[in-house]
Design a protein around this motif. Structure first.
Motif, PDB file in Angstrom:
ATOM      1  N   THR A 150     -31.000 -66.461 -15.261  1.00 21.21           N
ATOM      2  CA  THR A 150     -32.135 -66.219 -16.158  1.00 21.21           C
ATOM      3  C   THR A 150     -32.630 -64.768 -16.095  1.00 21.21           C
ATOM      4  O   THR A 150     -32.974 -64.179 -17.123  1.00 21.21           O
ATOM      5  CB  THR A 150     -33.288 -67.176 -15.827  1.00 21.21           C
ATOM      6  OG1 THR A 150     -33.578 -67.124 -14.420  1.00 21.21           O
ATOM      7  CG2 THR A 150     -32.927 -68.602 -16.205  1.00 21.21           C
ATOM      8  N   LEU A 151     -32.659 -64.181 -14.904  1.00 15.74           N
ATOM      9  CA  LEU A 151     -33.119 -62.793 -14.783  1.00 15.74           C
ATOM     10  C   LEU A 151     -32.147 -61.841 -15.467  1.00 15.74           C
ATOM     11  O   LEU A 151     -32.559 -60.878 -16.140  1.00 15.74           O
ATOM     12  CB  LEU A 151     -33.292 -62.419 -13.306  1.00 15.74           C
ATOM     13  CG  LEU A 151     -34.363 -63.182 -12.539  1.00 15.74           C
ATOM     14  CD1 LEU A 151     -34.393 -62.744 -11.075  1.00 15.74           C
ATOM     15  CD2 LEU A 151     -35.737 -62.986 -13.172  1.00 15.74           C
TER      16      LEU A 151
ATOM     17  N   GLN B 191     -32.539 -62.064 -19.268  1.00 13.30           N
ATOM     18  CA  GLN B 191     -33.698 -61.311 -19.759  1.00 13.30           C
ATOM     19  C   GLN B 191     -33.360 -59.824 -19.901  1.00 13.30           C
ATOM     20  O   GLN B 191     -33.767 -59.175 -20.866  1.00 13.30           O
ATOM     21  CB  GLN B 191     -34.886 -61.494 -18.805  1.00 13.30           C
ATOM     22  CG  GLN B 191     -35.537 -62.854 -18.912  1.00 13.30           C
ATOM     23  CD  GLN B 191     -36.534 -63.133 -17.798  1.00 13.30           C
ATOM     24  OE1 GLN B 191     -36.773 -64.272 -17.434  1.00 13.30           O
ATOM     25  NE2 GLN B 191     -37.119 -62.090 -17.236  1.00 13.30           N
ATOM     26  N   LYS B 192     -32.584 -59.292 -18.947  1.00 19.30           N
ATOM     27  CA  LYS B 192     -32.184 -57.886 -19.039  1.00 19.30           C
ATOM     28  C   LYS B 192     -31.222 -57.661 -20.198  1.00 19.30           C
ATOM     29  O   LYS B 192     -31.327 -56.673 -20.933  1.00 19.30           O
ATOM     30  CB  LYS B 192     -31.538 -57.428 -17.726  1.00 19.30           C
ATOM     31  CG  LYS B 192     -32.534 -57.134 -16.624  1.00 19.30           C
ATOM     32  CD  LYS B 192     -31.895 -56.291 -15.532  1.00 19.30           C
ATOM     33  CE  LYS B 192     -32.947 -55.813 -14.542  1.00 19.30           C
ATOM     34  NZ  LYS B 192     -32.392 -54.842 -13.564  1.00 19.30           N
TER      35      LYS B 192
ATOM     36  N   SER C  18     -35.740 -58.632 -23.059  1.00 19.56           N
ATOM     37  CA  SER C  18     -36.891 -59.467 -23.392  1.00 19.56           C
ATOM     38  C   SER C  18     -37.982 -59.336 -22.343  1.00 19.56           C
ATOM     39  O   SER C  18     -37.720 -59.373 -21.138  1.00 19.56           O
ATOM     40  CB  SER C  18     -36.445 -60.929 -23.491  1.00 19.56           C
ATOM     41  OG  SER C  18     -37.551 -61.771 -23.701  1.00 19.56           O
ATOM     42  N   ASN C  19     -39.201 -59.179 -22.820  1.00 19.82           N
ATOM     43  CA  ASN C  19     -40.353 -59.170 -21.910  1.00 19.82           C
ATOM     44  C   ASN C  19     -40.833 -60.581 -21.594  1.00 19.82           C
ATOM     45  O   ASN C  19     -41.669 -60.780 -20.718  1.00 19.82           O
ATOM     46  CB  ASN C  19     -41.508 -58.370 -22.533  1.00 19.82           C
ATOM     47  CG  ASN C  19     -41.182 -56.889 -22.651  1.00 19.82           C
ATOM     48  OD1 ASN C  19     -40.522 -56.335 -21.776  1.00 19.82           O
ATOM     49  ND2 ASN C  19     -41.619 -56.263 -23.739  1.00 19.82           N
ATOM     50  N   LYS C  20     -40.288 -61.551 -22.323  1.00 17.10           N
ATOM     51  CA  LYS C  20     -40.660 -62.940 -22.108  1.00 17.10           C
ATOM     52  C   LYS C  20     -39.822 -63.534 -20.993  1.00 17.10           C
ATOM     53  O   LYS C  20     -38.595 -63.523 -21.037  1.00 17.10           O
ATOM     54  CB  LYS C  20     -40.459 -63.749 -23.392  1.00 17.10           C
ATOM     55  CG  LYS C  20     -40.790 -65.224 -23.240  1.00 17.10           C
ATOM     56  CD  LYS C  20     -40.424 -66.004 -24.502  1.00 17.10           C
ATOM     57  CE  LYS C  20     -40.639 -67.492 -24.307  1.00 17.10           C
ATOM     58  NZ  LYS C  20     -40.214 -68.277 -25.487  1.00 17.10           N
ATOM     59  N   GLU C  21     -40.466 -64.054 -19.969  1.00 16.60           N
ATOM     60  CA  GLU C  21     -39.744 -64.688 -18.879  1.00 16.60           C
ATOM     61  C   GLU C  21     -39.144 -66.026 -19.334  1.00 16.60           C
ATOM     62  O   GLU C  21     -39.734 -66.730 -20.147  1.00 16.60           O
ATOM     63  CB  GLU C  21     -40.678 -64.945 -17.692  1.00 16.60           C
ATOM     64  CG  GLU C  21     -41.124 -63.691 -16.968  1.00 16.60           C
ATOM     65  CD  GLU C  21     -41.933 -64.031 -15.727  1.00 16.60           C
ATOM     66  OE1 GLU C  21     -41.618 -65.035 -15.059  1.00 16.60           O
ATOM     67  OE2 GLU C  21     -42.891 -63.294 -15.439  1.00 16.60           O
TER      68      GLU C  21
ATOM     69  N   ARG D 215     -38.876 -69.408 -18.318  1.00 19.36           N
ATOM     70  CA  ARG D 215     -39.591 -70.210 -17.315  1.00 19.36           C
ATOM     71  C   ARG D 215     -39.425 -71.705 -17.519  1.00 19.36           C
ATOM     72  O   ARG D 215     -39.605 -72.486 -16.583  1.00 19.36           O
ATOM     73  CB  ARG D 215     -41.084 -69.846 -17.343  1.00 19.36           C
ATOM     74  CG  ARG D 215     -41.353 -68.366 -17.140  1.00 19.36           C
ATOM     75  CD  ARG D 215     -42.807 -68.024 -17.221  1.00 19.36           C
ATOM     76  NE  ARG D 215     -43.540 -68.508 -16.061  1.00 19.36           N
ATOM     77  CZ  ARG D 215     -44.836 -68.254 -15.833  1.00 19.36           C
ATOM     78  NH1 ARG D 215     -45.524 -67.535 -16.698  1.00 19.36           N
ATOM     79  NH2 ARG D 215     -45.413 -68.723 -14.762  1.00 19.36           N
TER      80      ARG D 215
ATOM     81  N   ASP E 187     -37.142 -72.451 -22.987  1.00 17.25           N
ATOM     82  CA  ASP E 187     -36.828 -71.021 -22.924  1.00 17.25           C
ATOM     83  C   ASP E 187     -35.348 -70.809 -22.614  1.00 17.25           C
ATOM     84  O   ASP E 187     -34.695 -69.919 -23.173  1.00 17.25           O
ATOM     85  CB  ASP E 187     -37.655 -70.324 -21.838  1.00 17.25           C
ATOM     86  CG  ASP E 187     -39.146 -70.328 -22.107  1.00 17.25           C
ATOM     87  OD1 ASP E 187     -39.543 -70.493 -23.279  1.00 17.25           O
ATOM     88  OD2 ASP E 187     -39.916 -70.166 -21.134  1.00 17.25           O
TER      89      ASP E 187
END
Length: 284
Positions: free
Chosen positions: A146-147, A150-151, A155-158, A160, A164
């Motif tokens: 997941t991390l 996001q990179k 995306s600034n949205k985690e 979670r 998502d």
């Protein structure tokens, strides 16, 4: 695991290449890949991009990068000597290393399983961008956590929630046009959930949560990607390869081993957990 350690119909013994960092603890990187390949009956070779000092708890304390020329030379030797059909890549901290993998995949028409490793401080934001640009659309499968997702998506949205997770998997597929296994192991859910997107369709890959000591799960995501690679090399249909990989990780976590006083690690299982794995189509 069902059908494990069977040769494919190919003339030669199943063979895989992993291009990644060498983790001194053995939990992740090349050591985890080779251990997994061997458990599946796949001969594994390695191209080392960096030497990583990682504690049993998963904390990276030092990374020493090899030269891009060394990586290219290793890769050229392995590919020219053994002619593998699959290559798995992980930590590629320099653009020249990324170029070497991209050029080899394209020139040799290889199946690339791309398992990004962006969490180390030695991997710059510019290298992350270059990695995504050069490799993700060339991959047969991409397997971020997941991390890392996001990179990749900037995306600034985690990520979670389970919703998502599946939205991110679909976005990754739409952006790069390749099959996606988005690992949800970092989410706080009542079961282990991964999101799969293949051909634009979403699938929910699940297993029960494993009972294990603290830190025994370091390297679970790495192992899942390596197990998927091994299953595909063995010519398993992609759905079976995913379920075999998930089963292997669940068994490895459940049958963890104690390596020192209070130090536990996942290890290839002797029991089959395949019947505990579910792969079902998912609709957003």
């Amino acid at each position: 695991m069902s059908n494990k350690k069977q040769k494919t119909s190919r003339q030669f013994y199943p063979f895989a290449v992993t291009v990644s960092g060498n983790d001194a603890s053995g939990s992740t990187g090349i050591a985890a890949d080779l251990r997994t390949f061997n458990a599946f009956g796949v001969y594994g070779s390695s191209v080392t991009t960096a030497v990583i000092c990682r504690t049993p708890a998963g904390k990276i304390t030092r990374v020493d990068k090899l030269s891009a020329e060394s990586v290219k030379t290793q890769l050229d030797m392995v590919i020219s000597s053994f002619s593998p059909s699959f290559i798995k890549c992980g930590m590629l901290p320099e653009p020249e290393m990324i170029d070497a993998v991209a050029e080899t995949v394209e020139k040799r028409n290889l199946n690339l399983i791309c398992d990004p490793e962006f969490c180390s401080s030695c991997v710059s934001d510019s290298s992350v961008e270059y990695f995504c640009e050069k490799l993700l659309s060339r991959s047969a499968w991409i397997t971020p956590d997941t991390l890392e997702a996001q990179k990749i998506l900037k995306s600034n949205k985690e990520i979670r929630t389970e919703k998502d997770l599946f939205e991110a998997a679909k976005e990754l597929f739409n952006r790069f046009g390749t099959s996606v296994l988005l690992k949800g192991g970092k989410l706080n859910l009542p079961e282990s959930v991964d999101a799969v997107c293949r051909g634009g369709k979403l699938y929910r890959l699940t297993s029960p949560l494993a009972e294990m000591p603290p830190c025994a799960g370091v390297g679970a995501g790495n192992t899942l990607s390596a197990a998927l690679t091994a299953g595909l090399i063995l010519d398993y249909p992609w759905k079976q390869a995913l379920c075999e990989a998930k089963s292997f990780v669940l068994g490895s976590l459940t049958q963890n081993v104690e390596l020192a006083n209070g130090v536990f690690a996942m290890y290839p299982p002797t029991e089959d957990c395949y019947d505990l794995i579910k792969l079902e189509e998912k609709h957003l």
